[in-house]
Design an enzyme around this catalytic site. Sequence first.
Site, PDB file in Angstrom:
ATOM      1  N   LYS A 131       0.833  -1.202   0.000  1.00  0.00           N
ATOM      2  CA  LYS A 131       0.000   0.000   0.000  1.00  0.00           C
ATOM      3  C   LYS A 131       0.870   1.255   0.000  1.00  0.00           C
ATOM      4  O   LYS A 131       0.507   2.284  -0.577  1.00  0.00           O
ATOM      5  CB  LYS A 131      -0.936  -0.025   1.205  1.00  0.00           C
ATOM      6  CG  LYS A 131      -2.097  -1.001   1.096  1.00  0.00           C
ATOM      7  CD  LYS A 131      -3.045  -0.857   2.267  1.00  0.00           C
ATOM      8  CE  LYS A 131      -4.292  -1.713   2.089  1.00  0.00           C
ATOM      9  NZ  LYS A 131      -4.014  -3.141   2.091  1.00  0.00           N
ATOM     10  N   GLU A 215      -3.876   6.721   6.781  1.00  0.00           N
ATOM     11  CA  GLU A 215      -4.648   7.590   5.893  1.00  0.00           C
ATOM     12  C   GLU A 215      -5.705   8.335   6.691  1.00  0.00           C
ATOM     13  O   GLU A 215      -6.245   7.818   7.678  1.00  0.00           O
ATOM     14  CB  GLU A 215      -5.337   6.772   4.795  1.00  0.00           C
ATOM     15  CG  GLU A 215      -4.378   6.192   3.785  1.00  0.00           C
ATOM     16  CD  GLU A 215      -5.066   5.414   2.692  1.00  0.00           C
ATOM     17  OE1 GLU A 215      -4.448   5.237   1.626  1.00  0.00           O
ATOM     18  OE2 GLU A 215      -6.220   4.984   2.895  1.00  0.00           O
ATOM     19  N   HIS A 250     -14.448  -4.315   7.986  1.00  0.00           N
ATOM     20  CA  HIS A 250     -13.753  -3.922   6.752  1.00  0.00           C
ATOM     21  C   HIS A 250     -13.713  -5.053   5.730  1.00  0.00           C
ATOM     22  O   HIS A 250     -12.938  -4.990   4.775  1.00  0.00           O
ATOM     23  CB  HIS A 250     -12.337  -3.428   7.045  1.00  0.00           C
ATOM     24  CG  HIS A 250     -12.295  -2.336   8.068  1.00  0.00           C
ATOM     25  ND1 HIS A 250     -12.819  -1.082   7.856  1.00  0.00           N
ATOM     26  CD2 HIS A 250     -11.807  -2.319   9.344  1.00  0.00           C
ATOM     27  CE1 HIS A 250     -12.652  -0.336   8.934  1.00  0.00           C
ATOM     28  NE2 HIS A 250     -12.046  -1.048   9.844  1.00  0.00           N
ATOM     29  N   ARG A 307      -5.347  -9.528  -8.853  1.00  0.00           N
ATOM     30  CA  ARG A 307      -5.904 -10.870  -8.971  1.00  0.00           C
ATOM     31  C   ARG A 307      -7.388 -10.761  -9.303  1.00  0.00           C
ATOM     32  O   ARG A 307      -7.942  -9.670  -9.391  1.00  0.00           O
ATOM     33  CB  ARG A 307      -5.748 -11.619  -7.643  1.00  0.00           C
ATOM     34  CG  ARG A 307      -6.307 -10.813  -6.466  1.00  0.00           C
ATOM     35  CD  ARG A 307      -6.301 -11.580  -5.172  1.00  0.00           C
ATOM     36  NE  ARG A 307      -6.569 -10.745  -4.021  1.00  0.00           N
ATOM     37  CZ  ARG A 307      -7.761 -10.308  -3.632  1.00  0.00           C
ATOM     38  NH1 ARG A 307      -8.818 -10.610  -4.358  1.00  0.00           N
ATOM     39  NH2 ARG A 307      -7.902  -9.574  -2.542  1.00  0.00           N
TER      40      ARG A 307
END
Length: 681
Positions: A131, A215, A250, A307
């Site tokens: 990330k 973030e 999540h 993927r």
Amino acid sequence: MSSNMSSNMSSHMKTPVKKLLIANRGEIACRVIRTARMMGINTVAVYSDADADAPHVEMADQAVHIGAAPVAESYLSIEKIINAAKATNSDAIHPGYGFLSENAAFTQACDQAGIQFVGPSAEAIELMGSKRQSKIAMLDSGVPCIPGYQGEDQSDQALKSAALDIGLPVMLKASAGGGGRGMRLVSHADQLETAIKSARSEAINAFGSGELIIEKAVIAPRHIEIQIFADQFGNTVYLGERDCSVQRRHQKVVEEAPSPAVSPALRERMGQAAVNAAKACQYCGAGTVEFLLDADQNFYFLEMNTRLQVEHPVTELITGQDLVEWQLRVASGEALPLKQEDIQIKGHAIEVRLYAEDPANDFCPQTGEISLWQPAELVDFRVDGGIQSGQIISPFYDPMLAKLIAYGNDREQARQKLLEGIEHTHLVGVTDNRYFLSEILKTPSFIQGEATTAFIEHDFKDNASIQIAPPGEDTLAIAAYLLAGQTSWSTAALGPKPCWLKSGEHEQRVLISQNFSEASTEHGQTNHSVMIGGEEFAIEILSERLEGKLEFAHITLNQQDHSVYFLIEHQGILNPRKRLYLAHHGRHHWFEDITLRPASQSDQNQADNLKASMDGLIIDVMAQPGDTVTQGQPLVILEAMKMEHSLTSPRDGIIQSISVEQGQQVNARQVLIELKEQESK
């Protein structure tokens, strides 16, 4: 980086796939096998000890045993999977999703062994698998990103300082992760230290890397993802968007395509941004670029999954394309089947994920044997599953069992079809989330297409499907009647019969009064009554029929109509106890006739001890004998089904003894910590 990618992609010429090894399990392995078989490609399955009798093993042309149940000894062993491919002369490997699907080292191992990896290059996987690195690349490519920290300094102090500089609330995220693991929302400064430790620990256990990014938290956004595809000739397209906003922990629960929040103009802008993200890493194959969409229609890059996605069927249904076939054709060196202008979106599709979990118990994963798996068979209703009757659901893998997908000409038609499919899909033996899923689809904000990522925590927080509640008296009355073993064709006369009925952890003592008479020759019906706590329930069975292996009964209870599905399992001649599966009011109950079970003096004391919620591995024990604890205090961290679970004290008291230690494997319901009452002063 570009020159290295180019040389890697051209290091060997792609040739048509003839024999495919699927380095995965469950529903995705079955899904890949179906398309490969349609294309005339021979398939090879791999399996662990826990999956020896799994459906994907039976479906494949060949199967290779690769080790013990823990993923590190089987599905995550690059060496064992490469050896299995060599031993079966497989010329390609499809990684599915999860496990090694986004592992650059695995891609390199395939390349070195001369085996075609069905997916992008190792360099693209490595870049997008981080990330931190991917966000830097996206910023350089002009793709909109959320403000945050993706620095190399990973010390706790650096992360805490960065979080405070960004401004709370923030999201901590495992740089190498996905699926909600290693992710924490932090709203207060005093939560930072604990959250960093917890996220890092979960990230290391799940992905082998404790690297985190931070973030700025976008409150209540939409989670929108764009399906992209690229070939080795530089062609890149997007196949519309999916809305994956309905999530718990999540992790996605409901996915649909197209999104009710995305206009054609916004779809084009997001699609082009996703294509730019793919071209930034010279991508080849199937990929998904995920964005957060705020209330003002601003979108921000979240991550790219290199993927196929769990939710790819909804894209297939609205585009009419088989994405696994696209993957295999690109891996064989072919160009993309369609150009961007040829891709059309038609209708609407919604998918829900069927999990072995208890939504009323904080979505705790469940294990056990599937007594019966009977998916619905309806027009425009699709089931992607990898389970079967008699299969054991173990604690070693993700608790997702299957995907239920419906297609309609519009969103409302798809929603209604999916509700019908859930109602007629039956899973007996393991607690699951069907009632929870159907309740989501019936919620006004979802019906209106307004659900955001805050849906479950806010719009849905008071829903009955996520509340612990014993069955109602009407359900108990029907269960008591069925467990007594008398049905409408019986003509016996019995007096009052005491019986204990059990549903999960809830036990009810009911008095069953059965006054049978001969069936009416006119209606073929028999009337009965059940006594519960002094209240009488008159039962009349109007009709019964067999649907698959389940009984469907239309019943009146005190002149109110009820429809139920049920299945009664007899434990055996030596053990006359019976278990009842009962579907009533949309809920799914297990009851057990334990009339003859001797009462235990220690039942209450045992209930007050801390027990393992499921089979799993002890990660941490956060108490010592003699400690004074309060109800709800975290005492043990248990890892199971790829997640860490905090087990808390069931009551106030003093720890009398601890029977487990870090690194120990435990069984469901095993006593971990014994508690005693505090001494009064």
